[in-house]
Design an enzyme around this catalytic site. Structure first.
Site, PDB file in Angstrom:
ATOM      1  N   HIS A  86      -0.022   4.603  -9.611  1.00  0.00           N
ATOM      2  CA  HIS A  86      -0.053   4.147 -10.990  1.00  0.00           C
ATOM      3  C   HIS A  86      -0.495   2.689 -10.974  1.00  0.00           C
ATOM      4  O   HIS A  86       0.161   1.845 -10.349  1.00  0.00           O
ATOM      5  CB  HIS A  86       1.320   4.297 -11.651  1.00  0.00           C
ATOM      6  CG  HIS A  86       1.723   5.719 -11.876  1.00  0.00           C
ATOM      7  ND1 HIS A  86       3.026   6.169 -11.767  1.00  0.00           N
ATOM      8  CD2 HIS A  86       0.975   6.810 -12.203  1.00  0.00           C
ATOM      9  CE1 HIS A  86       3.057   7.458 -12.030  1.00  0.00           C
ATOM     10  NE2 HIS A  86       1.828   7.875 -12.287  1.00  0.00           N
ATOM     11  N   GLU A  89       1.877  -0.249 -11.454  1.00  0.00           N
ATOM     12  CA  GLU A  89       3.011  -0.376 -10.530  1.00  0.00           C
ATOM     13  C   GLU A  89       2.514  -1.061  -9.265  1.00  0.00           C
ATOM     14  O   GLU A  89       2.057  -0.419  -8.324  1.00  0.00           O
ATOM     15  CB  GLU A  89       3.616   0.999 -10.267  1.00  0.00           C
ATOM     16  CG  GLU A  89       4.186   1.616 -11.550  1.00  0.00           C
ATOM     17  CD  GLU A  89       4.610   3.062 -11.416  1.00  0.00           C
ATOM     18  OE1 GLU A  89       4.691   3.563 -10.268  1.00  0.00           O
ATOM     19  OE2 GLU A  89       4.860   3.705 -12.453  1.00  0.00           O
ATOM     20  N   HIS A 216       6.096   3.549  -5.734  1.00  0.00           N
ATOM     21  CA  HIS A 216       6.003   3.419  -7.187  1.00  0.00           C
ATOM     22  C   HIS A 216       6.906   2.291  -7.662  1.00  0.00           C
ATOM     23  O   HIS A 216       7.545   1.595  -6.870  1.00  0.00           O
ATOM     24  CB  HIS A 216       6.391   4.736  -7.859  1.00  0.00           C
ATOM     25  CG  HIS A 216       5.377   5.820  -7.729  1.00  0.00           C
ATOM     26  ND1 HIS A 216       4.631   6.292  -8.786  1.00  0.00           N
ATOM     27  CD2 HIS A 216       4.960   6.531  -6.640  1.00  0.00           C
ATOM     28  CE1 HIS A 216       3.810   7.249  -8.371  1.00  0.00           C
ATOM     29  NE2 HIS A 216       4.000   7.420  -7.070  1.00  0.00           N
ATOM     30  N   GLU A 308      10.677   4.566  -5.472  1.00  0.00           N
ATOM     31  CA  GLU A 308      10.661   3.697  -6.652  1.00  0.00           C
ATOM     32  C   GLU A 308      11.304   2.383  -6.223  1.00  0.00           C
ATOM     33  O   GLU A 308      12.471   2.357  -5.839  1.00  0.00           O
ATOM     34  CB  GLU A 308      11.444   4.344  -7.794  1.00  0.00           C
ATOM     35  CG  GLU A 308      10.948   5.726  -8.204  1.00  0.00           C
ATOM     36  CD  GLU A 308       9.717   5.669  -9.101  1.00  0.00           C
ATOM     37  OE1 GLU A 308       9.344   4.557  -9.509  1.00  0.00           O
ATOM     38  OE2 GLU A 308       9.155   6.740  -9.399  1.00  0.00           O
TER      39      GLU A 308
END
Length: 457
Positions: A86, A89, A216, A308
């Site tokens: 992404h 990110e 991410h 994440e």
């Protein structure tokens, strides 16, 4: 006094590490220069290559670390990191650039742990899967409300919702019977995905990856497959039950390795949410279809988790140093997990290496296959297992293996070629023919006309 010495030593170490990396955001050209700078400083253990281009023509650069760059060495596993899927990110992108500089510098220093890591595996680092999205995100005002600008690629597609959906086929096969690994792609799959996704899929199919993580932002948790739930819900309402893979315990352990080595992920309370041990099954958090980590598991030999790493998707530069110190150790420890379980060669009668042999573990309905050179890698937790190797035209071989917590167990298979199936023959006595007539079992005996004439009515 010893305590003061330890504190001074710690700060000296942090100062030294800080000197090795550049704590700032890197645009496309900065990224490219950094990768080639690392290669120039460590030319004998690195290689820079591209797996394709983005929608706007930017190269998808990969930096490889290995004893023989560009070559798969038998019994040395392949592992990868993917960042910036992404575009907005950005932390994963910066961490992977810093990791690249760190590996090179520590290898040159002769650090035993890093030397062993580079010599024992082939490490591939893709800092940015979505360079077009990154450039869009980097150009926006950080204070604006449009923080999702740059998340998607230049065609406005979320790349983590763009892989062929193999979960639906697997859930069907799990219920009604069918393959549990290397599920085939639709015939027109290339026309259904974006160029960045296509480049990654072709990369996965050309390299026998064993372990992977994609980086991410937006939360702090280690997320493991499956990402797609058997139930459907909208994020923010309720959490569904886990949708575990057949390797659920292994995936949980891989996620915990990262979480517990991380500076604060393991605490669970981050970004206004709570995850016990700092890990979560993806589908139990929120379900997504056509994700990359599920695709890795269902179409290749690769076990991938999603990391994440920050509440702020595009953290300011002054936070990058803290993030590096929080993630450096888990990034190294995760790479080291590629050496757990079993590995070996699959040979045929003539001692030839068999590619595509299937390695099955009793009780775990997910198989892996041997690579082009005949070597295979099967990640497993410590314990005892019944393992079977099969290949078309060969008899299966089954062994019992005990896996320890340290180095992988070497288990080679020598398959014998199957004997052709020949129907048995039976003898039928015949006075008229003065001997025996040999027939295949189950076939009617053919009687000559002269013999019929002699038979009584």
């Amino acid at each position: 006094m010893s305590g003061l010495f330890s504190v001074l030593f710690y700060f000296l170490l942090l100062f030294k590490l800080a000197a090795l990396v550049t704590f700032r955001h890197h645009n496309y050209y900065d990224l490219m220069r950094t990768l080639y700078k690392v290669h120039n400083e460590c030319p004998y253990i690195t290689r820079v290559y591209s797996i394709g281009r983005s929608v706007k023509g930017r190269q998808l650069y990969v930096l490889e670390f290995s004893a023989k760059p560009g070559t798969h060495e038998l019994l040395k596993p392949e592992v990868k990191y993917v960042g910036n899927m992404h575009g907005d990110e950005a932390l994963g992108r910066e961490l992977l650039l810093q990791l690249s500089e760190f590996l090179c510098e520590e290898y040159r220093r002769g650090d035993a742990r890093i030397v062993r890591l580079v010599q024992g595996a082939r490490i591939h680092i893709l800092p940015s899967m979505n360079p077009d999205g990154y450039e869009a995100a980097a150009a926006q005002d950080r204070d604006s409300s449009g923080y999702l600008v740059g998340r998607n690629n230049a065609n406005g597609v979320d790349l983590n919702r763009n892989f062929p959906d193999l979960n639906t086929y697997f859930y069907y096969n799990e219920k009604y019977g069918g393959p549990n690994h290397h599920l085939p792609l639709p015939d027109d799959w290339e026309s259904q995905v974006e160029v960045e996704t296509r480049a990654v899929i072709q990369w996965l199919r050309s390299t026998n990856f064993v372990l992977s993580a994609n980086l991410h932002g937006g939360a702090v948790v280690a997320n493991y497959p499956y990402d797609k739930s058997l139930e459907h819900r909208v994020r923010g309402f309720r959490r569904t039950a886990n949708t575990p893979t057949p390797d659920d315990k292994l995936f949980q352990q891989l996620a915990k390795v990262y979480s517990y080595a991380h500076g604060w992920m393991y605490q669970g309370w981050n970004c206004g949410d709570y995850f016990p041990d700092g890990i979560t099954n993806g589908a139990s958090w929120y379900s997504l279809s056509k994700g990359m980590q599920d695709f890795n598991y269902l179409h290749t030999n690769c076990f991938e988790i999603t990391l994440e790493l920050s509440c702020n998707k595009f953290p300011p530069q002054e936070e990058l140093q803290r993030e590096w110190f929080g993630n450096r150790e888990p990034l190294i420890q995760f790479l080291e997990q590629v050496h757990q379980g079993i590995k070996g060669m699959v040979h045929g009668d003539s001692n030839d290496n068999l590619a595509g042999a299937v390695i099955s573990v009793s009780g775990i309905s997910h198989d892996v296959t041997s690579g082009e050179g005949g070597d295979y890698f099967r990640l497993l937790l410590p314990g005892s297992y019944i393992v079977t190797a099969t290949a078309p035209g060969f008899e299966a071989e089954t062994v019992t293996v005990t896996v320890g917590p340290a180095e992988p167990k070497l288990v080679n298979f020598h398959l014998k070629r199957s004997r052709p199936q020949v129907s048995p023959t039976v003898s039928v006595p015949s006075k008229d023919l003065g001997g025996k007539v040999f027939l295949k079992k189950g076939q009617p005996r053919t009687v000559r006309k002269k013999e019929v004439d002699k038979q009584e009515p």
